[in-house]
Each structure stands twice: as structure tokens, then as C-alpha cells.
Design a protein around this motif. Sequence first.
Motif, PDB file in Angstrom:
ATOM      1  N   TYR A  74      37.843  33.179  38.918  1.00 17.95           N
ATOM      2  CA  TYR A  74      39.115  33.298  38.210  1.00 17.95           C
ATOM      3  C   TYR A  74      38.874  33.670  36.751  1.00 17.95           C
ATOM      4  N   ALA A  75      37.918  32.977  36.115  1.00 24.24           N
ATOM      5  CA  ALA A  75      37.645  33.215  34.699  1.00 24.24           C
ATOM      6  C   ALA A  75      37.070  34.610  34.467  1.00 24.24           C
ATOM      7  N   ALA A  76      36.149  35.042  35.335  1.00 24.58           N
ATOM      8  CA  ALA A  76      35.554  36.366  35.180  1.00 24.58           C
ATOM      9  C   ALA A  76      36.590  37.458  35.397  1.00 24.58           C
ATOM     10  N   SER A  77      37.484  37.265  36.366  1.00 25.50           N
ATOM     11  CA  SER A  77      38.543  38.238  36.614  1.00 25.50           C
ATOM     12  C   SER A  77      39.460  38.343  35.398  1.00 25.50           C
ATOM     13  N   ALA A  78      39.814  37.188  34.821  1.00 29.76           N
ATOM     14  CA  ALA A  78      40.672  37.205  33.632  1.00 29.76           C
ATOM     15  C   ALA A  78      39.972  37.880  32.456  1.00 29.76           C
ATOM     16  N   TRP A  79      38.673  37.672  32.312  1.00 28.17           N
ATOM     17  CA  TRP A  79      37.926  38.308  31.217  1.00 28.17           C
ATOM     18  C   TRP A  79      37.966  39.831  31.386  1.00 28.17           C
ATOM     19  N   LEU A  80      37.725  40.314  32.593  1.00 25.31           N
ATOM     20  CA  LEU A  80      37.743  41.754  32.820  1.00 25.31           C
ATOM     21  C   LEU A  80      39.091  42.369  32.482  1.00 25.31           C
ATOM     22  N   ARG A  81      40.163  41.657  32.771  1.00 28.38           N
ATOM     23  CA  ARG A  81      41.506  42.222  32.607  1.00 28.38           C
ATOM     24  C   ARG A  81      42.033  42.100  31.186  1.00 28.38           C
ATOM     25  N   THR A  82      41.627  41.062  30.453  1.00 30.58           N
ATOM     26  CA  THR A  82      42.307  40.742  29.191  1.00 30.58           C
ATOM     27  C   THR A  82      41.449  40.888  27.948  1.00 30.58           C
ATOM     28  N   THR A  83      40.135  40.858  28.050  1.00 28.85           N
ATOM     29  CA  THR A  83      39.295  40.898  26.852  1.00 28.85           C
ATOM     30  C   THR A  83      39.245  42.302  26.273  1.00 28.85           C
ATOM     31  N   PRO A  84      39.535  42.474  24.979  1.00 35.20           N
ATOM     32  CA  PRO A  84      39.446  43.809  24.365  1.00 35.20           C
ATOM     33  C   PRO A  84      37.987  44.273  24.283  1.00 35.20           C
ATOM     34  N   VAL A  85      37.683  45.375  24.912  1.00 32.46           N
ATOM     35  CA  VAL A  85      36.318  45.916  24.883  1.00 32.46           C
ATOM     36  C   VAL A  85      36.319  47.396  24.504  1.00 32.46           C
ATOM     37  N   GLY A  86      37.474  47.938  24.192  1.00 32.23           N
ATOM     38  CA  GLY A  86      37.577  49.372  23.927  1.00 32.23           C
ATOM     39  C   GLY A  86      38.279  50.084  25.067  1.00 32.23           C
ATOM     40  N   ASP A  87      38.060  51.362  25.166  1.00 28.27           N
ATOM     41  CA  ASP A  87      38.683  52.179  26.210  1.00 28.27           C
ATOM     42  C   ASP A  87      37.928  51.978  27.522  1.00 28.27           C
ATOM     43  N   ARG A  88      38.499  51.185  28.418  1.00 23.18           N
ATOM     44  CA  ARG A  88      37.813  50.871  29.680  1.00 23.18           C
ATOM     45  C   ARG A  88      37.602  52.120  30.534  1.00 23.18           C
ATOM     46  N   ALA A  89      38.441  53.106  30.383  1.00 21.85           N
ATOM     47  CA  ALA A  89      38.282  54.324  31.177  1.00 21.85           C
ATOM     48  C   ALA A  89      37.005  55.081  30.810  1.00 21.85           C
ATOM     49  N   ARG A  90      36.408  54.755  29.642  1.00 21.01           N
ATOM     50  CA  ARG A  90      35.193  55.440  29.206  1.00 21.01           C
ATOM     51  C   ARG A  90      33.960  54.539  29.301  1.00 21.01           C
ATOM     52  N   LEU A  91      34.163  53.301  29.677  1.00 22.39           N
ATOM     53  CA  LEU A  91      33.053  52.346  29.755  1.00 22.39           C
ATOM     54  C   LEU A  91      32.583  52.195  31.194  1.00 22.39           C
ATOM     55  N   ARG A  92      31.386  51.618  31.321  1.00 18.39           N
ATOM     56  CA  ARG A  92      30.822  51.358  32.642  1.00 18.39           C
ATOM     57  C   ARG A  92      30.441  49.882  32.746  1.00 18.39           C
ATOM     58  N   VAL A  93      30.873  49.267  33.850  1.00 21.50           N
ATOM     59  CA  VAL A  93      30.564  47.863  34.094  1.00 21.50           C
ATOM     60  C   VAL A  93      30.002  47.734  35.503  1.00 21.50           C
ATOM     61  N   VAL A  94      28.975  46.914  35.653  1.00 23.95           N
ATOM     62  CA  VAL A  94      28.349  46.662  36.953  1.00 23.95           C
ATOM     63  C   VAL A  94      28.834  45.306  37.455  1.00 23.95           C
ATOM     64  N   THR A  95      29.321  45.263  38.689  1.00 21.17           N
ATOM     65  CA  THR A  95      29.839  44.021  39.270  1.00 21.17           C
ATOM     66  C   THR A  95      29.306  43.854  40.681  1.00 21.17           C
ATOM     67  N   ASP A  96      29.561  42.685  41.244  1.00 21.51           N
ATOM     68  CA  ASP A  96      29.317  42.504  42.675  1.00 21.51           C
ATOM     69  C   ASP A  96      30.514  43.036  43.459  1.00 21.51           C
TER      70      ASP A  96
END
Length: 494
Positions: free
Chosen positions: A381-403
Amino acid sequence: MTPLLFLVVAVRAWNIGNYPFPNDDEGTYLAQAWAVQHGELAHYTYWYDHPPFGWIQLAGLSWLPAWLLPDLPTFVHGRIAMLPVVAAGAALVFVVGRRIGLGRPAAAVALLLYGFSPLAVTLHRQIYLDNFAVVWALAAFALALSPRRHLWHHVAAGSAFALAVLSKETIAVLLPVLLVALWQGSHRRTRTFSFAGFGSGLVLTGLFYPLYALLKGELLPGAGHVSLLGTLKFQLGGREGSGSVFTDGTDAHRLVLDWFARDPYLLVGGCAAAVLALAVRRLRPVALAVVVLVAVGLRPGGYLPQMYVAQLLPFLALALTGLGHAAIGRLPARHRKAARLRLVRPLAGTALFAAVVVAIAPHWYAKDRTTVLGDDNGVYYAASAWLRTTPVGDRARLRVVTDGVLWLDAVAAGYRPGTGAIWHYKLDQDPAVTAKIPRGWRDIDYVVSTPALRGERQHLPTLRDLFAHSDPVASFGEGDGRIDVLKVRKQGEQ
């Protein structure tokens, strides 16, 4: 039946997002359902490992929870979507029970045994294709045993079983058992037509899958593409097995021990009852189903999946209840000498039910209590909320590795599917992904480190490099079950 269904579904729904811990299979099936809904590609390359009808059904069910509860992690949306499947399966256990000769009280007992087994309560919460397959298989048995013996019921039984196989192919082993049920459920004068109709429904519905592969040029093995027959050959003879159930230390042995730890009563009682129930003609279809599924599970060298027992549970409940019902039916309806014992069968049935409840209730209560009160998934739950709400810049231009579980959450947060939100396994395995990250770990921005990722990093070089060149910016939970969000150090960063 209806009040019992509400009770069974309520137990499944209570705390459904917090227990048990999610696994990558759930994420994969839900991502494939999302791909059906959106016309996109899931993170998992489709290679005919399973027929697609299971996640097509999931696509039809999961959109509503996602629309009503958008802030929940995506795997919870999928689990909520399984609740109608649970209700349908439990209702069909009651119906099949009635059609093998059980009275209403006995059929209700079979529903309760199926509905409250700790194995069922846990497995039915999870997003497994077996749960869809079981519903269609039970529907096929109910239609084959229809008391009306209508030809179209038998045609529908064939179609229903084809849909069961198209949901999860391993349930195909029940075809000979279903033919026995059809033999018993058809009239001898029209049996030939019944079997012809059943075969027509089975073949015409089931042919959609090989036709799909043929039209895509993927029916036969060949260079540069996956194939239906090539995958089938691998599944039957090339896949690494789970070892013998009877050999200590094998995956199959550990899995079966886990099943017995959760519910030894239904497993042992149902298997023993099935052997004895073979002697009772009306119970023979459900007894044979238990025998066949157990024999397939015990075969040496085969692959035994974690969720396989889900296919067995309804037939165990029906065999156990059916044998008790048959034994009580052999008692005299009325006692000849004692006027106070005029109703022998109801009293015997009540006593037998009470004995079963006293024997199994403490264990089932403890296991089911863990399920409905467990809190294993706060980290997701916490990791999902972090992905959705934490400001990290333009997500469309970033790359994240997940399970596989959090991949869809990353997509929902705005990362591009496939090349922005990257399933960890594809870092070194998919040319389409490696072409987008020519500098390897240096082209990645974030890693969501889950137990699944940490378990694979020794086998995936790029993932191992990511762990070596990143620092935690958020952490949820503690111990082996924690989830860390790691930010990859860029050139010049210390």
C-alpha cells in the motif's frame, strides 16, 4: 443457499487486500487483463503458457473496483474482482451437490466445507486462473448431471468445460471424469446424441484458441516466434519439475506440507471419502475427480503449482459430504422399537455434522482468523502510494524498475508501460527493453526493491548493478518483507 453465499463472500472480502502477501503471478494476470482493457502490451511476454480466457474474464470484472476505488493498489482491485467468482463457485458446489443426490441440508454442508476451508479462504482471495477454471468445470458437471437430460444442457456442458480449459489448461485432466458424469446424466435411448452434442460444444468452443494461434502464424514452432504447440511440448516434457511429493526437501514436498498445515481435515477426509465413494454410483463423478486430480498431483517429476489444490477443493467437499449422506441414507428412516427415536436419519445427520464441527472448528477458526486479521501488505500500500503521489519530475520521461505486482501501479502513476515502467526480469531478458537502456543501469532512475527483486538480483546482472549504484529514498516495513525505493546515482553524484 443465499445466506450461506453472503457469509462465504463476506469472509473472503474481509481484509482481502492485507492478506496473503501478493506474488508476481497475481501481478502478471492483472496486467494481462489491463492489456485487454486498454489494447496495450503487458509487462509479461505472452508465449502461450496459459490460454487467454482467464484474464479476459478478469478484464471484465476488474474495471469496476479500479473505477470505484482508484487509490487502492492495483492488486487489490484484482482481488475484489475475484469475489463474484467465489460466489459462483460456491453456488455451483451446492447445485452439483443436489445433482449427485444430496438433500438441501447436505448440499449446504458441502458449500460450508468448501467455503470455510482455510485453503479456500486464502486461495480464493488471490488472482489465480484456477478459480475461473473451477467455476466453469463445476458448471459443466452441473449441466452434465441435469435432471432434465436436455440435449442443449449437454451441449452447454461441453462448451462450459472448454471455457474451463481456456481459463486454465491443467483442468483438462477432468475430461474423462466429466464423460462419466455425462453417461450417468443422459438417458440410454438418447445417450449417443448427448455425447455428440457434448463433443460439439467442447470442440467448437475450444477450437478458438488454436485458431487464434493459427491466424497469428504461431500454431507450429518456428524461428523468431513463440508457438502454441512448442509451448505445449515444453509444458509436458521440458519444464523443470517440482520433484517427488514423497521426497523430503523438494518443492513439491514443501508445498504439500504447507497445504496440510493449512487444512489437513478436508484434504485427508476428502481423499479417504473419495476412495470409499467410488462404490456409490451417484457419487462416482466427484470421487473420480478427486482420484484423478490427486494422481496427477502425485506424479513423479511433474511440476506442481502452488494454486493446484484450488481445483481439488470443491470435489473434496462434495465427496466427504456425499459419503456421509450416503451412510446416513442406509439407516432406517424410523426406529421400529423406540417411539422417541422416530427420526433416526435427521438425528444421525445432526450428530455427524456436530462431530465434524467439533473436530475441525478450532483449527479452521485459528487459520481463518489469521487470514481475516492478517496485515502483511501495508508495505505494498505504501509503495503504491509513493509511486502515485511523490513528486519525482516528469514520470513519462523517467524509468522505474518494479516487480510484477507494482508494475501496474507504476503505469497508473504515469510511467510509460514497458520502457518507463520496467519489470525487473526484462532488464537482461528482453531485447526491446535492453535497446532502450543502452547504458544499462545508468539509464534507470528508480528501483522499487521488493522481496521478489532482492531474490533475483544475483541472477540478473543489470539488476545487481542497480542495487550497487543506488541509495534508498524511502523505506516501508522492516526485515525481509520490507520495500525500499532506491534512487540510482547518476554520473557525478556521490
